[in-house]
Design an enzyme around this catalytic site. Structure first.
Site, mmCIF file in Angstrom:
data_model
loop_
_atom_site.group_PDB
_atom_site.id
_atom_site.type_symbol
_atom_site.label_atom_id
_atom_site.label_comp_id
_atom_site.label_asym_id
_atom_site.label_seq_id
_atom_site.Cartn_x
_atom_site.Cartn_y
_atom_site.Cartn_z
ATOM 1 N N GLU A 101 -39.980 48.794 68.779
ATOM 2 C CA GLU A 101 -38.926 49.725 69.185
ATOM 3 C C GLU A 101 -37.926 49.802 68.061
ATOM 4 O O GLU A 101 -37.607 48.782 67.440
ATOM 5 C CB GLU A 101 -38.259 49.193 70.457
ATOM 6 N N HIS A 127 -28.640 51.304 64.605
ATOM 7 C CA HIS A 127 -28.267 51.132 66.012
ATOM 8 C C HIS A 127 -26.850 51.600 66.308
ATOM 9 O O HIS A 127 -26.625 52.337 67.262
ATOM 10 C CB HIS A 127 -28.417 49.658 66.396
ATOM 11 N N HIS A 165 -38.205 44.257 69.380
ATOM 12 C CA HIS A 165 -36.942 44.968 69.583
ATOM 13 C C HIS A 165 -36.228 45.224 68.252
ATOM 14 O O HIS A 165 -36.124 44.328 67.417
ATOM 15 C CB HIS A 165 -36.052 44.115 70.497
ATOM 16 N N ASP A 207 -34.231 52.278 66.664
ATOM 17 C CA ASP A 207 -33.187 53.228 67.063
ATOM 18 C C ASP A 207 -33.024 54.303 65.989
ATOM 19 O O ASP A 207 -32.976 53.977 64.802
ATOM 20 C CB ASP A 207 -31.858 52.489 67.234
ATOM 21 N N GLU A 228 -36.486 55.059 69.952
ATOM 22 C CA GLU A 228 -35.303 55.259 70.790
ATOM 23 C C GLU A 228 -34.395 56.266 70.103
ATOM 24 O O GLU A 228 -33.817 55.972 69.053
ATOM 25 C CB GLU A 228 -34.544 53.949 71.058
HETATM 26 O O1 G3P Z 1 -34.944 50.384 73.871
HETATM 27 C C1 G3P Z 1 -34.535 49.172 74.409
HETATM 28 C C2 G3P Z 1 -33.232 48.682 73.815
HETATM 29 O O2 G3P Z 1 -33.319 48.792 72.422
HETATM 30 C C3 G3P Z 1 -32.014 49.436 74.288
HETATM 31 O O3 G3P Z 1 -30.838 48.839 73.871
HETATM 32 O O4 G3P Z 1 -28.808 48.738 72.497
HETATM 33 O O5 G3P Z 1 -30.808 47.448 71.799
HETATM 34 O O6 G3P Z 1 -30.783 49.915 71.617
HETATM 35 P P1 G3P Z 1 -30.298 48.736 72.374
HETATM 36 MG MG MG Z 2 -32.817 50.293 70.977
#
Ligand code: G3P
Ligand code: MG
Length: 243
Positions: free
Chosen positions: A39, A54, A12, A41, A106
């Site tokens: 993953e 993020h 993550h 952002d 993402e």
């Molecule tokens: O993509 C899963 C997760 O990353 C979504 O939440 O806020 O951590 O980007 P966040």
């Molecule tokens: Mg995310």
């Protein structure tokens, strides 16, 4: 030859909490620990460059301040995001390619930049096709729609923190292959219903392997995990499944 099973454990925010989030160091750490998927952002800088970050503001993860969307590249790439500047999207994808990592991109537009963010991300992917296997996701329906139009052959997942009444029709309209759901939404009945609709389910964000085992037992396809070192045997087992 049989295709390898898709990765189940996703690091993550790149490295998550073990390395500074959404950094190249984090992606390297995930690869070193055995992960097959990360993953991260992606948002646009004030110059329109897709970057890994993020929050809509710089304070939490960099030594800068103010809005990402109004910070131009010269200022943004001079910042410290944990021992390095915020990475460009293209750099992160190339690094994933070098490590053979599936990149779950993402698309996380700053408010009001949904269309532009997806368009710029798509343009960079087209310019650098072979870099890495990609899986897109977004909370933004607009971003998913743009990706569907611009990169129809690349898989998309819809991120949901709550289930809207129209989720079934919208998932079909957006042509997504998966729902990426807040852990609190995931139930056996929902996972079964998604399977019937041809939708994989992945869950974010898990901190314990026991929970991952439970979720895989009810048919969940993947989990976003943090911190990475709590899942080392699982990540290695995921890797050995490649054969
Ligand atoms: O993509 C899963 C997760 O990353 C979504 O939440 O806020 O951590 O980007 P966040
Ligand atoms: Mg995310």
């Amino acid at each position: 030859m049989l295709a390898p099973p898709p990765p189940r454990y996703f690091a993550h925010r790149g490295g998550g909490t073990l390395a500074p989030e959404n950094t190249l160091a984090g992606i390297r750490l995930a690869a070193r620990l055995g992960y097959r998927a990360v993953e991260f952002d992606v948002m646009l800088s004030g110059s329109g460059t897709p970057v890994l970050i993020h929050d809509e503001t710089l304070e939490r993860t960099t030594n800068g301040s103010g809005a990402v969307a109004t910070t131009d590249d010269a200022a943004l790439f001079a910042l410290d995001a944990g021992g390095e500047p915020p990475p460009r999207f293209a750099q992160a994808v190339r690094l994933c390619g070098e490590f053979g990592l599936l990149a779950n991109v993402e698309v996380k537009p700053a408010s009001g930049f949904e269309r532009q963010t997806a368009q710029r991300v798509a343009a960079e992917v087209r310019a650098d096709w072979l870099a890495s296997p990609l899986l897109f996701s977004s909370f933004s329906r607009t971003a998913l729609q743009v990706l569907q139009a611009e990169l129809p052959d690349l898989p998309r997942a819809w991120l949901l923190a709550a289930l809207p009444d129209d989720w079934r029709a919208e998932a079909r309209r957006l042509g997504v292959v998966a729902l990426h759901l807040d852990l609190a939404l995931v139930t056996p009945a929902l996972v079964r219903e998604c399977a019937g609709l041809g939708l994989a389910v992945r869950a974010y964000t898990l901190q314990t392997p026991a929970l991952a085992d439970y979720l895989f037992g009810i048919g969940v396809a993947g989990v976003f995990v943090d911190p990475l070192d709590r899942f080392l045997p699982q990540a290695l087992a995921d890797r050995s499944a490649i054969g």
